[in-house]
Design a protein around this motif. Sequence first.
Motif, short mmCIF file in Angstrom:
data_model
loop_
_atom_site.label_atom_id
_atom_site.label_comp_id
_atom_site.label_asym_id
_atom_site.label_seq_id
_atom_site.Cartn_x
_atom_site.Cartn_y
_atom_site.Cartn_z
N LEU A 143 0.82 -1.20 0.00
CA LEU A 143 0.00 0.00 0.00
C LEU A 143 0.86 1.26 0.00
O LEU A 143 0.57 2.21 -0.72
CB LEU A 143 -0.94 -0.01 1.21
CG LEU A 143 -2.08 0.98 1.20
CD1 LEU A 143 -2.97 0.81 -0.02
CD2 LEU A 143 -2.91 0.84 2.46
N SER A 144 1.94 1.26 0.76
CA SER A 144 2.84 2.42 0.78
C SER A 144 3.49 2.63 -0.58
O SER A 144 3.60 3.76 -1.05
CB SER A 144 3.93 2.22 1.83
OG SER A 144 3.36 2.18 3.11
N GLU B 173 -7.15 -2.38 -4.14
CA GLU B 173 -6.67 -2.41 -2.76
C GLU B 173 -6.71 -1.02 -2.14
O GLU B 173 -7.11 -0.86 -0.98
CB GLU B 173 -5.24 -2.95 -2.71
CG GLU B 173 -5.11 -4.42 -3.02
CD GLU B 173 -3.66 -4.88 -3.09
OE1 GLU B 173 -2.75 -4.12 -2.67
OE2 GLU B 173 -3.43 -6.00 -3.56
N VAL B 174 -6.29 -0.02 -2.90
CA VAL B 174 -6.34 1.36 -2.42
C VAL B 174 -7.79 1.77 -2.16
O VAL B 174 -8.09 2.38 -1.13
CB VAL B 174 -5.67 2.32 -3.44
CG1 VAL B 174 -5.92 3.78 -3.08
CG2 VAL B 174 -4.18 2.05 -3.54
N HIS B 175 -8.66 1.43 -3.08
CA HIS B 175 -10.07 1.76 -2.93
C HIS B 175 -10.64 1.14 -1.65
O HIS B 175 -11.35 1.80 -0.88
CB HIS B 175 -10.86 1.30 -4.16
CG HIS B 175 -12.31 1.63 -4.07
ND1 HIS B 175 -13.23 0.75 -3.56
CD2 HIS B 175 -12.99 2.75 -4.40
CE1 HIS B 175 -14.42 1.31 -3.58
NE2 HIS B 175 -14.31 2.52 -4.09
N ALA B 176 -10.32 -0.11 -1.41
CA ALA B 176 -10.80 -0.79 -0.21
C ALA B 176 -10.27 -0.12 1.05
O ALA B 176 -11.01 0.07 2.03
CB ALA B 176 -10.39 -2.27 -0.24
N TRP B 177 -9.01 0.27 1.03
CA TRP B 177 -8.41 0.94 2.19
C TRP B 177 -9.09 2.29 2.42
O TRP B 177 -9.44 2.63 3.56
CB TRP B 177 -6.91 1.11 1.96
CG TRP B 177 -6.19 1.67 3.12
CD1 TRP B 177 -5.71 0.99 4.21
CD2 TRP B 177 -5.84 3.05 3.35
NE1 TRP B 177 -5.10 1.86 5.08
CE2 TRP B 177 -5.17 3.12 4.57
CE3 TRP B 177 -6.05 4.22 2.63
CZ2 TRP B 177 -4.70 4.31 5.09
CZ3 TRP B 177 -5.58 5.41 3.15
CH2 TRP B 177 -4.90 5.45 4.36
N GLN C 99 -16.32 5.38 5.15
CA GLN C 99 -17.38 4.96 6.07
C GLN C 99 -17.26 5.67 7.41
O GLN C 99 -18.26 6.13 7.97
CB GLN C 99 -17.34 3.44 6.27
CG GLN C 99 -17.77 2.67 5.04
CD GLN C 99 -17.54 1.18 5.19
OE1 GLN C 99 -17.00 0.70 6.17
NE2 GLN C 99 -17.96 0.43 4.18
N PHE C 100 -16.04 5.78 7.91
CA PHE C 100 -15.82 6.50 9.17
C PHE C 100 -16.30 7.94 9.07
O PHE C 100 -17.02 8.43 9.95
CB PHE C 100 -14.33 6.45 9.54
CG PHE C 100 -13.96 7.41 10.63
CD1 PHE C 100 -14.24 7.12 11.95
CD2 PHE C 100 -13.35 8.63 10.33
CE1 PHE C 100 -13.92 8.01 12.97
CE2 PHE C 100 -13.03 9.53 11.32
CZ PHE C 100 -13.30 9.22 12.64
N TRP C 101 -15.91 8.63 7.99
CA TRP C 101 -16.29 10.03 7.85
C TRP C 101 -17.78 10.19 7.63
O TRP C 101 -18.40 11.12 8.16
CB TRP C 101 -15.49 10.71 6.73
CG TRP C 101 -14.10 11.00 7.19
CD1 TRP C 101 -12.95 10.39 6.79
CD2 TRP C 101 -13.72 11.95 8.19
NE1 TRP C 101 -11.89 10.90 7.48
CE2 TRP C 101 -12.32 11.87 8.34
CE3 TRP C 101 -14.42 12.86 8.97
CZ2 TRP C 101 -11.62 12.66 9.23
CZ3 TRP C 101 -13.72 13.66 9.87
CH2 TRP C 101 -12.34 13.54 9.98
N GLU C 102 -18.38 9.30 6.87
CA GLU C 102 -19.84 9.39 6.68
C GLU C 102 -20.57 9.22 8.01
O GLU C 102 -21.52 9.96 8.29
CB GLU C 102 -20.30 8.34 5.67
CG GLU C 102 -19.99 8.72 4.24
CD GLU C 102 -20.43 7.67 3.24
OE1 GLU C 102 -20.96 6.61 3.64
OE2 GLU C 102 -20.23 7.91 2.04
#
Length: 120
Positions: free
Chosen positions: A6-7, A79-83, A89-92
Amino acid sequence: MPLDRLSRTFAALADPTRRAILARLTTGETSVTELAEPFDMSLPAISKHLKVLERAGLIVRSRDAQWRPCRLEAARLEEVHAWLDRYRQFWEESFDRMDDYLRELKKKEKANARKQSRKK
């Protein structure tokens, strides 16, 4: 220190030239020469960008005689999209809680305004 996948992907996406290359590859497989056309840089410079994208797993390069086609490897972007989706979801949920709180404040303001108008 070895970078995780991911990095490495985010590091590759950090550069606007590499993002433009990826955008171009969404239309299909393309040669290095064709990828280099819209950029004001040398072919070796484009090749360096392609190596970064390839190491990040965002593109795949192959060889067909003189033609060196590149194609997008979308799995890493998934993978980036899933991350990112976890944070979306948290922000919503946070914004939903804030909306609820603001609605409560407005109700209280209206109730206080009615009380004040009755006192007059």
